[in-house]
Design a protein around this motif. Structure first.
Motif, PDB file in Angstrom:
ATOM      1  N   ILE A  76       0.836  -1.201   0.000  1.00  0.00           N
ATOM      2  CA  ILE A  76       0.000   0.000   0.000  1.00  0.00           C
ATOM      3  C   ILE A  76       0.872   1.252   0.000  1.00  0.00           C
ATOM      4  O   ILE A  76       0.691   2.167  -0.804  1.00  0.00           O
ATOM      5  N   LEU A  77       1.837   1.266   0.911  1.00  0.00           N
ATOM      6  CA  LEU A  77       2.678   2.455   1.058  1.00  0.00           C
ATOM      7  C   LEU A  77       3.607   2.648  -0.137  1.00  0.00           C
ATOM      8  O   LEU A  77       3.839   3.777  -0.574  1.00  0.00           O
ATOM      9  N   LEU A  78       4.144   1.555  -0.683  1.00  0.00           N
ATOM     10  CA  LEU A  78       4.999   1.665  -1.859  1.00  0.00           C
ATOM     11  C   LEU A  78       4.203   2.213  -3.042  1.00  0.00           C
ATOM     12  O   LEU A  78       4.700   3.047  -3.812  1.00  0.00           O
ATOM     13  N   GLY A  79       2.968   1.771  -3.180  1.00  0.00           N
ATOM     14  CA  GLY A  79       2.117   2.307  -4.236  1.00  0.00           C
ATOM     15  C   GLY A  79       1.888   3.800  -4.071  1.00  0.00           C
ATOM     16  O   GLY A  79       1.953   4.568  -5.038  1.00  0.00           O
ATOM     17  N   GLN A  80       1.633   4.240  -2.838  1.00  0.00           N
ATOM     18  CA  GLN A  80       1.429   5.664  -2.577  1.00  0.00           C
ATOM     19  C   GLN A  80       2.693   6.461  -2.881  1.00  0.00           C
ATOM     20  O   GLN A  80       2.622   7.573  -3.428  1.00  0.00           O
ATOM     21  N   ALA A  81       3.857   5.895  -2.540  1.00  0.00           N
ATOM     22  CA  ALA A  81       5.126   6.567  -2.808  1.00  0.00           C
ATOM     23  C   ALA A  81       5.368   6.694  -4.310  1.00  0.00           C
ATOM     24  O   ALA A  81       5.823   7.745  -4.792  1.00  0.00           O
ATOM     25  N   ILE A  82       5.080   5.641  -5.058  1.00  0.00           N
ATOM     26  CA  ILE A  82       5.247   5.679  -6.511  1.00  0.00           C
ATOM     27  C   ILE A  82       4.345   6.746  -7.124  1.00  0.00           C
ATOM     28  O   ILE A  82       4.772   7.547  -7.968  1.00  0.00           O
ATOM     29  N   LEU A  83       3.089   6.775  -6.695  1.00  0.00           N
ATOM     30  CA  LEU A  83       2.139   7.753  -7.222  1.00  0.00           C
ATOM     31  C   LEU A  83       2.624   9.176  -6.964  1.00  0.00           C
ATOM     32  O   LEU A  83       2.587  10.034  -7.855  1.00  0.00           O
ATOM     33  N   GLU A  84       3.097   9.433  -5.754  1.00  0.00           N
ATOM     34  CA  GLU A  84       3.598  10.768  -5.413  1.00  0.00           C
ATOM     35  C   GLU A  84       4.837  11.117  -6.241  1.00  0.00           C
ATOM     36  O   GLU A  84       4.963  12.228  -6.772  1.00  0.00           O
ATOM     37  N   ALA A  85       5.756  10.173  -6.369  1.00  0.00           N
ATOM     38  CA  ALA A  85       7.006  10.441  -7.079  1.00  0.00           C
ATOM     39  C   ALA A  85       6.780  10.663  -8.573  1.00  0.00           C
ATOM     40  O   ALA A  85       7.514  11.437  -9.208  1.00  0.00           O
ATOM     41  N   LEU A  86       5.786  10.021  -9.156  1.00  0.00           N
ATOM     42  CA  LEU A  86       5.515  10.168 -10.585  1.00  0.00           C
ATOM     43  C   LEU A  86       5.058  11.581 -10.937  1.00  0.00           C
ATOM     44  O   LEU A  86       5.223  12.019 -12.078  1.00  0.00           O
ATOM     45  N   GLY A  87       4.485  12.280  -9.982  1.00  0.00           N
ATOM     46  CA  GLY A  87       4.035  13.645 -10.244  1.00  0.00           C
ATOM     47  C   GLY A  87       2.951  13.709 -11.305  1.00  0.00           C
ATOM     48  O   GLY A  87       2.035  12.886 -11.313  1.00  0.00           O
ATOM     49  N   PHE A 145       0.406  -8.456  -2.505  1.00  0.00           N
ATOM     50  CA  PHE A 145       1.317  -7.338  -2.723  1.00  0.00           C
ATOM     51  C   PHE A 145       0.975  -6.602  -4.009  1.00  0.00           C
ATOM     52  O   PHE A 145       0.895  -5.366  -4.026  1.00  0.00           O
ATOM     53  N   PHE A 146       0.773  -7.337  -5.106  1.00  0.00           N
ATOM     54  CA  PHE A 146       0.503  -6.679  -6.376  1.00  0.00           C
ATOM     55  C   PHE A 146      -0.864  -5.991  -6.395  1.00  0.00           C
ATOM     56  O   PHE A 146      -1.027  -4.953  -7.044  1.00  0.00           O
ATOM     57  N   GLU A 147      -1.833  -6.532  -5.673  1.00  0.00           N
ATOM     58  CA  GLU A 147      -3.109  -5.831  -5.527  1.00  0.00           C
ATOM     59  C   GLU A 147      -2.901  -4.492  -4.832  1.00  0.00           C
ATOM     60  O   GLU A 147      -3.425  -3.460  -5.259  1.00  0.00           O
ATOM     61  N   ALA A 148      -2.129  -4.500  -3.753  1.00  0.00           N
ATOM     62  CA  ALA A 148      -1.910  -3.292  -2.969  1.00  0.00           C
ATOM     63  C   ALA A 148      -1.156  -2.230  -3.759  1.00  0.00           C
ATOM     64  O   ALA A 148      -1.538  -1.051  -3.773  1.00  0.00           O
ATOM     65  N   ILE A 149      -0.091  -2.615  -4.450  1.00  0.00           N
ATOM     66  CA  ILE A 149       0.707  -1.637  -5.180  1.00  0.00           C
ATOM     67  C   ILE A 149      -0.048  -1.112  -6.400  1.00  0.00           C
ATOM     68  O   ILE A 149       0.009   0.087  -6.719  1.00  0.00           O
ATOM     69  N   THR A 150      -0.789  -1.984  -7.073  1.00  0.00           N
ATOM     70  CA  THR A 150      -1.560  -1.575  -8.242  1.00  0.00           C
ATOM     71  C   THR A 150      -2.636  -0.555  -7.879  1.00  0.00           C
ATOM     72  O   THR A 150      -2.777   0.484  -8.530  1.00  0.00           O
ATOM     73  N   LEU A 151      -3.388  -0.840  -6.831  1.00  0.00           N
ATOM     74  CA  LEU A 151      -4.472   0.053  -6.427  1.00  0.00           C
ATOM     75  C   LEU A 151      -3.951   1.404  -5.979  1.00  0.00           C
ATOM     76  O   LEU A 151      -4.505   2.451  -6.324  1.00  0.00           O
ATOM     77  N   ALA A 153      -0.849   2.845  -6.500  1.00  0.00           N
ATOM     78  CA  ALA A 153      -0.087   3.604  -7.496  1.00  0.00           C
ATOM     79  C   ALA A 153      -0.948   3.937  -8.711  1.00  0.00           C
ATOM     80  O   ALA A 153      -0.500   4.647  -9.610  1.00  0.00           O
ATOM     81  N   ARG A 154      -2.162   3.396  -8.733  1.00  0.00           N
ATOM     82  CA  ARG A 154      -3.115   3.618  -9.824  1.00  0.00           C
ATOM     83  C   ARG A 154      -2.554   3.155 -11.160  1.00  0.00           C
ATOM     84  O   ARG A 154      -2.538   3.883 -12.159  1.00  0.00           O
ATOM     85  N   LEU A 155      -2.092   1.901 -11.144  1.00  0.00           N
ATOM     86  CA  LEU A 155      -1.544   1.277 -12.333  1.00  0.00           C
ATOM     87  C   LEU A 155      -2.534   0.268 -12.906  1.00  0.00           C
ATOM     88  O   LEU A 155      -3.325  -0.329 -12.173  1.00  0.00           O
ATOM     89  N   THR A 156      -2.449   0.040 -14.196  1.00  0.00           N
ATOM     90  CA  THR A 156      -3.073  -1.131 -14.804  1.00  0.00           C
ATOM     91  C   THR A 156      -1.956  -2.141 -15.023  1.00  0.00           C
ATOM     92  O   THR A 156      -0.955  -1.835 -15.673  1.00  0.00           O
ATOM     93  N   VAL A 157      -2.127  -3.340 -14.462  1.00  0.00           N
ATOM     94  CA  VAL A 157      -1.089  -4.365 -14.537  1.00  0.00           C
ATOM     95  C   VAL A 157      -1.697  -5.696 -14.963  1.00  0.00           C
ATOM     96  O   VAL A 157      -2.681  -6.153 -14.377  1.00  0.00           O
ATOM     97  N   HIS A 158      -1.112  -6.288 -15.984  1.00  0.00           N
ATOM     98  CA  HIS A 158      -1.437  -7.657 -16.362  1.00  0.00           C
ATOM     99  C   HIS A 158      -0.191  -8.497 -16.057  1.00  0.00           C
ATOM    100  O   HIS A 158       0.854  -8.298 -16.677  1.00  0.00           O
ATOM    101  N   LEU A 159      -0.318  -9.395 -15.119  1.00  0.00           N
ATOM    102  CA  LEU A 159       0.803 -10.219 -14.680  1.00  0.00           C
ATOM    103  C   LEU A 159       0.439 -11.682 -14.913  1.00  0.00           C
ATOM    104  O   LEU A 159      -0.525 -12.185 -14.329  1.00  0.00           O
ATOM    105  N   THR A 160       1.200 -12.338 -15.769  1.00  0.00           N
ATOM    106  CA  THR A 160       0.875 -13.703 -16.174  1.00  0.00           C
ATOM    107  C   THR A 160       2.061 -14.627 -15.944  1.00  0.00           C
ATOM    108  O   THR A 160       3.169 -14.353 -16.422  1.00  0.00           O
ATOM    109  N   LEU A 161       1.834 -15.695 -15.216  1.00  0.00           N
ATOM    110  CA  LEU A 161       2.845 -16.741 -15.115  1.00  0.00           C
ATOM    111  C   LEU A 161       2.651 -17.658 -16.314  1.00  0.00           C
ATOM    112  O   LEU A 161       1.643 -18.349 -16.433  1.00  0.00           O
ATOM    113  N   VAL A 162       3.631 -17.659 -17.205  1.00  0.00           N
ATOM    114  CA  VAL A 162       3.552 -18.500 -18.396  1.00  0.00           C
ATOM    115  C   VAL A 162       3.789 -19.960 -18.024  1.00  0.00           C
ATOM    116  O   VAL A 162       3.137 -20.868 -18.538  1.00  0.00           O
TER     117      VAL A 162
END
Length: 202
Positions: A76-87, A145-151, A153-162
């Protein structure tokens, strides 16, 4: 175009965890990680190094109960930090795509710094969420983790294990694929003028 430092320092304290994070999106991948969850430290180190993000994390959580709160709250916090840093996101590439192997495991991540949080996560073998990695980190924590960071940081992420068999390899391939895709997406594009969106905002 003048580029301002893309850095952030955030902190959060709850009854379950106390976390502080410092990031520099234009770093060299320096990592200084202490969460009390050794395998998670390893994954965050991989994220920092492969995304070329300088990252400092200090987390104290109720790991005597479960690692869940520490992992999710750090995301959660890493996502918030990314969002802030992206400006305002002016001049960024916006999109990134990476296919990363780790021995028998292969993961693909596609990242869009879209402003619209959405995660599609697929391909992990049945029962993976119950596997203990390092004796303390369950496979289910990867998705948390990926749910928290995606939400956040407001990212769209498609993560696939091949494909993959070893739980450690699966998790690490996924973290590294996400890091490499994010590295592309956050990078500045010399040909992009302003915000890369027809809306004019991300």
């Amino acid at each position: 175009m003048t580029q301002h430092p893309r850095t952030a320092a955030v902190s959060r304290k709850t009854s379950e965890s106390e976390i502080s994070i410092e990031i520099n999106l234009d770093g060299t991948g320096k990592a200084d990680i202490e969460t009390g969850v050794p395998f998670f430290d390893h994954m965050l180190d991989a994220f920092a190094r492969h995304s070329l993000t300088d990252l400092k994390v200090r987390a104290i959580g109720d790991v005597h109960i479960d690692v869940h709160h520490t992992v999710e709250d750090t995301g959660i916090l890493l996502g918030q930090a990314i969002l802030e840093a992206l400006g305002d996101k002016a001049g960024i590439s916006r999109y990134g795509d990476a296919l990363v192997p780790l021995d028998e495991a292969l993961a693909q991540a596609v990242v869009d710094i879209s402003g619209r949080p959405y995660l599609v996560h697929s391909g992990e073998p049945a029962g993976y969420e119950f596997h203990l990695i390092g004796g303390h980190f369950t496979g289910s924590m990867v998705r948390h983790f990926f749910e928290a960071i995606t939400l956040n940081a407001r990212l769209t992420v498609h993560l696939t294990l091949v494909g993959g068999r070893d739980p450690h390899h699966i998790a690490e391939a996924e973290f590294k694929a996400f890091a490499r895709a994010f590295r592309q997406a956050k990078a500045f594009d010399a040909h992009t003028v302003g915000v890369p969106s027809t809306k004019g905002v991300l």
